[in-house]
Design a protein around this motif. Sequence first.
Motif, PDB file in Angstrom:
ATOM      1  N   GLY A  57       0.666  -1.212  -0.077  1.00 23.91           N
ATOM      2  CA  GLY A  57       0.148  -0.188   0.090  1.00 23.91           C
ATOM      3  C   GLY A  57       1.040   1.162   0.026  1.00 23.91           C
ATOM      4  O   GLY A  57       0.680   2.029  -0.781  1.00 23.91           O
ATOM      5  N   ILE A  58       2.034   1.352   0.738  1.00 25.36           N
ATOM      6  CA  ILE A  58       2.723   2.339   0.909  1.00 25.36           C
ATOM      7  C   ILE A  58       3.628   2.603  -0.710  1.00 25.36           C
ATOM      8  O   ILE A  58       3.675   3.842  -0.958  1.00 25.36           O
ATOM      9  CB  ILE A  58       3.950   2.203   2.051  1.00 25.36           C
ATOM     10  CG1 ILE A  58       3.115   2.318   3.348  1.00 25.36           C
ATOM     11  CG2 ILE A  58       5.070   3.372   1.915  1.00 25.36           C
ATOM     12  CD1 ILE A  58       4.210   1.860   4.651  1.00 25.36           C
ATOM     13  N   ARG A  59       3.900   1.582  -1.154  1.00 23.66           N
ATOM     14  CA  ARG A  59       4.439   1.458  -2.311  1.00 23.66           C
ATOM     15  C   ARG A  59       3.605   2.048  -3.543  1.00 23.66           C
ATOM     16  O   ARG A  59       3.935   3.133  -4.103  1.00 23.66           O
ATOM     17  CB  ARG A  59       4.987   0.160  -2.932  1.00 23.66           C
ATOM     18  CG  ARG A  59       6.028   0.217  -4.152  1.00 23.66           C
ATOM     19  CD  ARG A  59       6.181  -1.127  -4.464  1.00 23.66           C
ATOM     20  NE  ARG A  59       5.241  -2.026  -5.189  1.00 23.66           N
ATOM     21  CZ  ARG A  59       4.896  -2.179  -6.319  1.00 23.66           C
ATOM     22  NH1 ARG A  59       5.515  -1.164  -7.299  1.00 23.66           N
ATOM     23  NH2 ARG A  59       3.844  -2.648  -6.795  1.00 23.66           N
ATOM     24  N   ARG A  60       2.237   1.469  -3.483  1.00 20.90           N
ATOM     25  CA  ARG A  60       1.220   2.255  -4.451  1.00 20.90           C
ATOM     26  C   ARG A  60       1.038   3.735  -4.028  1.00 20.90           C
ATOM     27  O   ARG A  60       0.607   4.278  -5.223  1.00 20.90           O
ATOM     28  CB  ARG A  60      -0.014   1.452  -4.309  1.00 20.90           C
ATOM     29  CG  ARG A  60       0.092  -0.053  -4.768  1.00 20.90           C
ATOM     30  CD  ARG A  60       0.808  -0.450  -6.009  1.00 20.90           C
ATOM     31  NE  ARG A  60      -0.195  -0.007  -6.998  1.00 20.90           N
ATOM     32  CZ  ARG A  60       0.183   0.048  -8.320  1.00 20.90           C
ATOM     33  NH1 ARG A  60       1.085  -0.448  -8.673  1.00 20.90           N
ATOM     34  NH2 ARG A  60      -0.747   0.555  -9.133  1.00 20.90           N
ATOM     35  N   MET A  61       1.122   4.185  -2.940  1.00 16.39           N
ATOM     36  CA  MET A  61       0.898   5.762  -2.448  1.00 16.39           C
ATOM     37  C   MET A  61       2.176   6.234  -3.179  1.00 16.39           C
ATOM     38  O   MET A  61       1.962   7.270  -3.801  1.00 16.39           O
ATOM     39  CB  MET A  61       0.790   5.786  -1.039  1.00 16.39           C
ATOM     40  CG  MET A  61      -0.412   5.166  -0.391  1.00 16.39           C
ATOM     41  SD  MET A  61      -0.495   5.406   1.359  1.00 16.39           S
ATOM     42  CE  MET A  61      -0.239   7.223   1.337  1.00 16.39           C
ATOM     43  N   LYS A  62       3.234   5.944  -3.113  1.00 19.25           N
ATOM     44  CA  LYS A  62       4.313   6.415  -3.838  1.00 19.25           C
ATOM     45  C   LYS A  62       4.460   6.650  -5.171  1.00 19.25           C
ATOM     46  O   LYS A  62       4.568   7.521  -6.020  1.00 19.25           O
ATOM     47  CB  LYS A  62       5.660   5.803  -3.280  1.00 19.25           C
ATOM     48  CG  LYS A  62       6.195   5.878  -1.944  1.00 19.25           C
ATOM     49  CD  LYS A  62       6.598   7.348  -1.325  1.00 19.25           C
ATOM     50  CE  LYS A  62       7.048   7.281  -0.039  1.00 19.25           C
ATOM     51  NZ  LYS A  62       7.305   8.689   0.181  1.00 19.25           N
ATOM     52  N   ILE A  63       3.597   5.449  -6.040  1.00 22.82           N
ATOM     53  CA  ILE A  63       3.498   5.501  -7.573  1.00 22.82           C
ATOM     54  C   ILE A  63       2.489   6.556  -7.717  1.00 22.82           C
ATOM     55  O   ILE A  63       2.417   7.199  -8.724  1.00 22.82           O
ATOM     56  CB  ILE A  63       3.211   4.238  -7.953  1.00 22.82           C
ATOM     57  CG1 ILE A  63       4.602   3.226  -7.556  1.00 22.82           C
ATOM     58  CG2 ILE A  63       2.750   4.165  -9.210  1.00 22.82           C
ATOM     59  CD1 ILE A  63       4.139   2.008  -8.087  1.00 22.82           C
ATOM     60  N   ALA A  64       1.228   6.649  -6.804  1.00 17.69           N
ATOM     61  CA  ALA A  64       0.314   7.469  -7.170  1.00 17.69           C
ATOM     62  C   ALA A  64       0.863   9.086  -6.941  1.00 17.69           C
ATOM     63  O   ALA A  64       0.426   9.874  -7.914  1.00 17.69           O
ATOM     64  CB  ALA A  64      -0.764   7.201  -6.235  1.00 17.69           C
ATOM     65  N   GLN A  65       1.659   9.316  -6.278  1.00 15.73           N
ATOM     66  CA  GLN A  65       2.367  10.701  -5.850  1.00 15.73           C
ATOM     67  C   GLN A  65       3.104  10.844  -7.093  1.00 15.73           C
ATOM     68  O   GLN A  65       2.884  12.103  -7.484  1.00 15.73           O
ATOM     69  CB  GLN A  65       3.159  10.749  -4.745  1.00 15.73           C
ATOM     70  CG  GLN A  65       3.783  11.830  -4.308  1.00 15.73           C
ATOM     71  CD  GLN A  65       2.701  12.921  -4.159  1.00 15.73           C
ATOM     72  OE1 GLN A  65       1.692  12.988  -3.523  1.00 15.73           O
ATOM     73  NE2 GLN A  65       3.060  14.385  -4.687  1.00 15.73           N
ATOM     74  N   ALA A  66       4.098   9.956  -7.525  1.00 16.22           N
ATOM     75  CA  ALA A  66       4.808  10.198  -8.795  1.00 16.22           C
ATOM     76  C   ALA A  66       3.819  10.447 -10.005  1.00 16.22           C
ATOM     77  O   ALA A  66       4.191  11.384 -10.835  1.00 16.22           O
ATOM     78  CB  ALA A  66       5.638   9.000  -8.955  1.00 16.22           C
ATOM     79  N   LEU A 104      10.858   4.172 -10.019  1.00 16.78           N
ATOM     80  CA  LEU A 104       9.888   3.439  -9.234  1.00 16.78           C
ATOM     81  C   LEU A 104       9.442   2.075  -9.800  1.00 16.78           C
ATOM     82  O   LEU A 104       8.951   1.155  -9.110  1.00 16.78           O
ATOM     83  CB  LEU A 104       8.554   4.343  -8.615  1.00 16.78           C
ATOM     84  CG  LEU A 104       8.943   5.359  -7.639  1.00 16.78           C
ATOM     85  CD1 LEU A 104       7.660   6.231  -7.370  1.00 16.78           C
ATOM     86  CD2 LEU A 104       9.382   4.949  -6.335  1.00 16.78           C
ATOM     87  N   ASN A 105       9.376   2.246 -11.051  1.00 24.62           N
ATOM     88  CA  ASN A 105       8.753   0.868 -11.824  1.00 24.62           C
ATOM     89  C   ASN A 105       9.758   0.024 -12.400  1.00 24.62           C
ATOM     90  O   ASN A 105       9.464  -1.125 -12.813  1.00 24.62           O
ATOM     91  CB  ASN A 105       7.995   1.437 -12.942  1.00 24.62           C
ATOM     92  CG  ASN A 105       6.478   2.044 -12.668  1.00 24.62           C
ATOM     93  OD1 ASN A 105       5.946   1.866 -11.840  1.00 24.62           O
ATOM     94  ND2 ASN A 105       6.208   3.134 -13.680  1.00 24.62           N
ATOM     95  N   ALA A 106      11.094   0.354 -12.062  1.00 21.53           N
ATOM     96  CA  ALA A 106      12.200  -0.563 -12.397  1.00 21.53           C
ATOM     97  C   ALA A 106      12.367  -1.616 -11.692  1.00 21.53           C
ATOM     98  O   ALA A 106      12.525  -1.538 -10.247  1.00 21.53           O
ATOM     99  CB  ALA A 106      13.391   0.128 -12.548  1.00 21.53           C
ATOM    100  N   PRO A 107      11.996  -3.006 -12.024  1.00 25.24           N
ATOM    101  CA  PRO A 107      12.186  -4.028 -11.068  1.00 25.24           C
ATOM    102  C   PRO A 107      13.597  -4.200 -10.484  1.00 25.24           C
ATOM    103  O   PRO A 107      13.725  -4.820  -9.327  1.00 25.24           O
ATOM    104  CB  PRO A 107      11.779  -5.360 -12.096  1.00 25.24           C
ATOM    105  CG  PRO A 107      11.163  -4.709 -13.291  1.00 25.24           C
ATOM    106  CD  PRO A 107      11.768  -3.416 -13.401  1.00 25.24           C
ATOM    107  N   ARG A 108      14.551  -3.833 -11.438  1.00 25.00           N
ATOM    108  CA  ARG A 108      16.113  -3.981 -10.761  1.00 25.00           C
ATOM    109  C   ARG A 108      16.251  -3.340  -9.599  1.00 25.00           C
ATOM    110  O   ARG A 108      17.104  -3.970  -8.521  1.00 25.00           O
ATOM    111  CB  ARG A 108      17.106  -3.766 -11.838  1.00 25.00           C
ATOM    112  CG  ARG A 108      18.407  -3.636 -11.398  1.00 25.00           C
ATOM    113  CD  ARG A 108      19.504  -3.038 -12.545  1.00 25.00           C
ATOM    114  NE  ARG A 108      20.629  -2.975 -11.894  1.00 25.00           N
ATOM    115  CZ  ARG A 108      21.262  -1.977 -11.266  1.00 25.00           C
ATOM    116  NH1 ARG A 108      20.624  -1.171 -10.773  1.00 25.00           N
ATOM    117  NH2 ARG A 108      22.467  -2.447 -10.752  1.00 25.00           N
ATOM    118  N   ASN A 109      15.461  -2.186  -9.077  1.00 27.07           N
ATOM    119  CA  ASN A 109      16.000  -1.136  -8.023  1.00 27.07           C
ATOM    120  C   ASN A 109      15.286  -2.175  -6.783  1.00 27.07           C
ATOM    121  O   ASN A 109      15.665  -2.277  -5.798  1.00 27.07           O
ATOM    122  CB  ASN A 109      15.044   0.011  -8.169  1.00 27.07           C
ATOM    123  CG  ASN A 109      15.703   0.873  -9.227  1.00 27.07           C
ATOM    124  OD1 ASN A 109      16.961   0.649  -9.540  1.00 27.07           O
ATOM    125  ND2 ASN A 109      15.186   1.844  -9.982  1.00 27.07           N
TER     126      ASN A 109
END
Length: 240
Positions: A57-66, A104-109
């Motif tokens: 949920g926190i990760r999705r919030m960061k992506i939504a903010q981006a 944020l969308n890069a799987p490698r990170n």
Amino acid sequence: MLNLNKRRAWAGSIAFTTISSLLVFLLFAVPAMSQAGQVSMAPLVCFSIFVGLALEGIRRMKIAQARRDIAHASDAWVMKVEINGVGVGEIPEPLYANMRMACLNAPRNYVVGFFELLGALWRHAVFTLAVTSAFAGLYLLASCLLAPTGVAQAILSCVAATNAHADAATALGALLHAVAAALANLFALFYLLLGGARMAFMPPPALLSAFHSDLCRRIRMALDIPVVSETMSLHRARTA
């Protein structure tokens, strides 16, 4: 036909939640297994899944903010880039917002961050094991120096209880289990105490360093900067 090169948000969410839940489960499984008797894993599994979903949920919030930053980005603003306090260039705000979204969308990170977290937990576990071994060794040494008779009586009592038992192997196994459980509980106690002390008095591990490094790399590529530096700073300003 399924296109394996196409990125799917739901697959990333499932993978992130599964890995996070598994990591939390492994982190709390050892103290739970050290308890005598039947261990109930259901509460631990539910707790691990809950933490994994919360992190997702926190990760999705960061992506939504981006995404909101991309929508509100304007060419009237730029991000001024400085290395060691010296300005080296500037990039438009929309480009910077897209760079953040790409990071944020890069799987490698996420993979790099996951292994960095595992490494930090492993180093802390080794440190805790060394402290536990030192504490147990010092306690045994102090007992032998200060109360050798009491230590000898305890050893003889354990041996006598084992020999007097109908099944010596069962009695010895119970004794070994009690010692192992005590050491495991001591290790878990030190693990939490030392972890809290290190978080309070030392900087926590940079779990987001992979994303920061990726963002700095993209900025260097956009500005054609060959210098690799961890002291890169960004300042938002209006275009001249």
